[in-house]
Structures are given as structure tokens and as C-alpha cells.
Design an enzyme around this catalytic site. Sequence first.
Site, PDB file in Angstrom:
ATOM      1  CD  GLU A  84      -0.949  -2.218   2.378  1.00  0.00           C
ATOM      2  OE1 GLU A  84       0.197  -2.572   2.040  1.00  0.00           O
ATOM      3  OE2 GLU A  84      -1.516  -2.676   3.373  1.00  0.00           O
ATOM      4  CB  CYS A 108      -0.083  -2.880   9.031  1.00  0.00           C
ATOM      5  SG  CYS A 108       1.059  -1.669   8.325  1.00  0.00           S
ATOM      6  CB  CYS A 111      -0.460   0.643   5.287  1.00  0.00           C
ATOM      7  SG  CYS A 111       1.079  -0.102   4.725  1.00  0.00           S
TER       8      CYS A 111
HETATM    9  O1  LIG Z   1      -0.616  -4.479   5.173  1.00  0.00           O
HETATM   10  C1  LIG Z   1       0.384  -5.149   4.866  1.00  0.00           C
HETATM   11  N1  LIG Z   1       0.968  -4.945   3.646  1.00  0.00           N
HETATM   12  C2  LIG Z   1       2.103  -5.603   3.259  1.00  0.00           C
HETATM   13  O2  LIG Z   1       2.594  -5.410   2.158  1.00  0.00           O
HETATM   14  N2  LIG Z   1       2.643  -6.519   4.147  1.00  0.00           N
HETATM   15  C3  LIG Z   1       3.832  -7.266   3.760  1.00  0.00           C
HETATM   16  C4  LIG Z   1       5.042  -7.063   4.614  1.00  0.00           C
HETATM   17  C5  LIG Z   1       5.728  -8.402   4.554  1.00  0.00           C
HETATM   18  O3  LIG Z   1       6.547  -8.464   3.380  1.00  0.00           O
HETATM   19  C6  LIG Z   1       4.571  -9.374   4.425  1.00  0.00           C
HETATM   20  C7  LIG Z   1       4.073  -9.955   5.732  1.00  0.00           C
HETATM   21  O4  LIG Z   1       4.870 -11.040   6.052  1.00  0.00           O
HETATM   22  P1  LIG Z   1       4.431 -12.204   7.045  1.00  0.00           P
HETATM   23  O5  LIG Z   1       2.977 -12.584   6.664  1.00  0.00           O
HETATM   24  O6  LIG Z   1       5.404 -13.309   6.771  1.00  0.00           O
HETATM   25  O7  LIG Z   1       4.524 -11.622   8.430  1.00  0.00           O
HETATM   26  O8  LIG Z   1       3.505  -8.638   3.846  1.00  0.00           O
HETATM   27  C8  LIG Z   1       2.080  -6.759   5.353  1.00  0.00           C
HETATM   28  C9  LIG Z   1       0.968  -6.110   5.755  1.00  0.00           C
HETATM   29  C10 LIG Z   1       0.392  -6.392   7.117  1.00  0.00           C
HETATM   30  O9  LIG Z   1      -0.957  -6.230   7.212  1.00  0.00           O
HETATM   31 ZN   LIG Z   2       1.297  -1.906   6.099  1.00  0.00          ZN
END
Ligand SMILES: O=c1[nH]c(=O)n([C@H]2C[C@H](O)[C@@H](COP(=O)(O)O)O2)cc1CO
Ligand SMILES: [Zn+2]
Length: 164
Positions: A84, A108, A111
Site C-alpha cells: 500500500e 496495517c 499503512c
Molecule cells: O498491510 C500489509 N501490507 C504488506 O505489504 N505486508 C507485507 C510485509 C511483509 O513483506 C509481508 C508480511 O509477512 P508475514 O505474513 O510473513 O509476516 O507482507 C504486510 C501487511 C500487514 O498487514
Molecule cells: Zn502496512
Amino acid sequence: MSGKREDYISWDEYFMGVAYLSALRSKDPNTQVGACIVSDDNKILSMGYNGFPRGCSDDEFPWGKEHEQDDPYQAKYFYATHSELNAILNYRGGSLEGSKLYVTLFPCNECAKAIIQSGIRTLIYGEDKYGDTAAVRASKRMLNAAGVRYYQYTKTGRKLQIIV
Ligand SMILES: O=c1[nH]c(=O)n([C@H]2C[C@H](O)[C@@H](COP(=O)(O)O)O2)cc1CO
Ligand SMILES: [Zn+2]
């Protein structure tokens, strides 16, 4: 045959499809996230996926998870830019005020701040696999307070195939 073709994809299928397509660019071995920002009159403004910042090599920086490595310096979280945020930062056209964000995973808290401050007003998400974490609950708290509308994309079940 004088009528229009009827089995064209909907706007939501189109933009969510672009978000899922973007996610395929991610090098993250565990979670691939894609995002697509769209104007209120359905023009694609930007796209992004999760990855390391420019200059931070996908082959040199770590892709592991913190708890596996037991050292945050050796895990991906300090370095990965969320899809995002990448989509927001990739936009060089001016204002995102009033736009919509299609994203494959619920954003998250970090973001959410960028979404709110950039003027995105609507959020359409695919999965919410971290919905019970404090980060996502905090995210929803801020989005609610700021009046960003969000809803989960309902899969139509249509299978799209593109041969590249
Ligand atoms: O909103 C998000 N957007 C996003 O791009 N991410 C990415 C960060 C990390 O590369 C991965 C999350 O890794 P993991 O599921 O192994 O914790 O996803 C993680 C979130 C968490 O909600
Ligand atoms: Zn995020």
C-alpha cells in the site's frame, strides 16, 4: 451479432485482479501483497507490491521472519515496504484525494496512517488474515475515526486466465 460482449469483467474484478497480479511480483516467500489505487472515475493511478526499497537487494537483504532468526536486523520487517505504501509512493501525479485503494490484504496501522493522510477515502481489501492482531485493530480504529470507508471484496468465483 450487433450487441455488446456481455462477459466482460466488472470494475471490482478488474482492479482487484490488478492488485492480485501486482502481488505476483513480490519476492516475499511467505506473504505476497498487491495494491492498486484508482480514481473516483475508475482510472488506475498507481500500483504496488511488498518489497525492499530501491537499492536494497532482494538477494542480499533477509526475507526471513523475526521469530525464526531471533534478530530483527536479520529479518525482513525492518526493510520490507508494504504494498500500500509503495502504491502511494509510486504515484507522482499529484493528489490522491478522494481515490480508492484495492489491496489484497487488510492494511496495517502504518499503512493506515499513509492511507488517511494521502486522502484515500475508500478501501477494498481481499483477505484479513491478521485481523486479530493489535496492528490491524489499531488500523481499523484510525480508519474508522478518519471516515475511510472499507469493505471486503467478495470473490465472484470467476477464473481469469492470461497466457503470458
Ligand atoms: O498491510 C500489509 N501490507 C504488506 O505489504 N505486508 C507485507 C510485509 C511483509 O513483506 C509481508 C508480511 O509477512 P508475514 O505474513 O510473513 O509476516 O507482507 C504486510 C501487511 C500487514 O498487514
Ligand atoms: Zn502496512
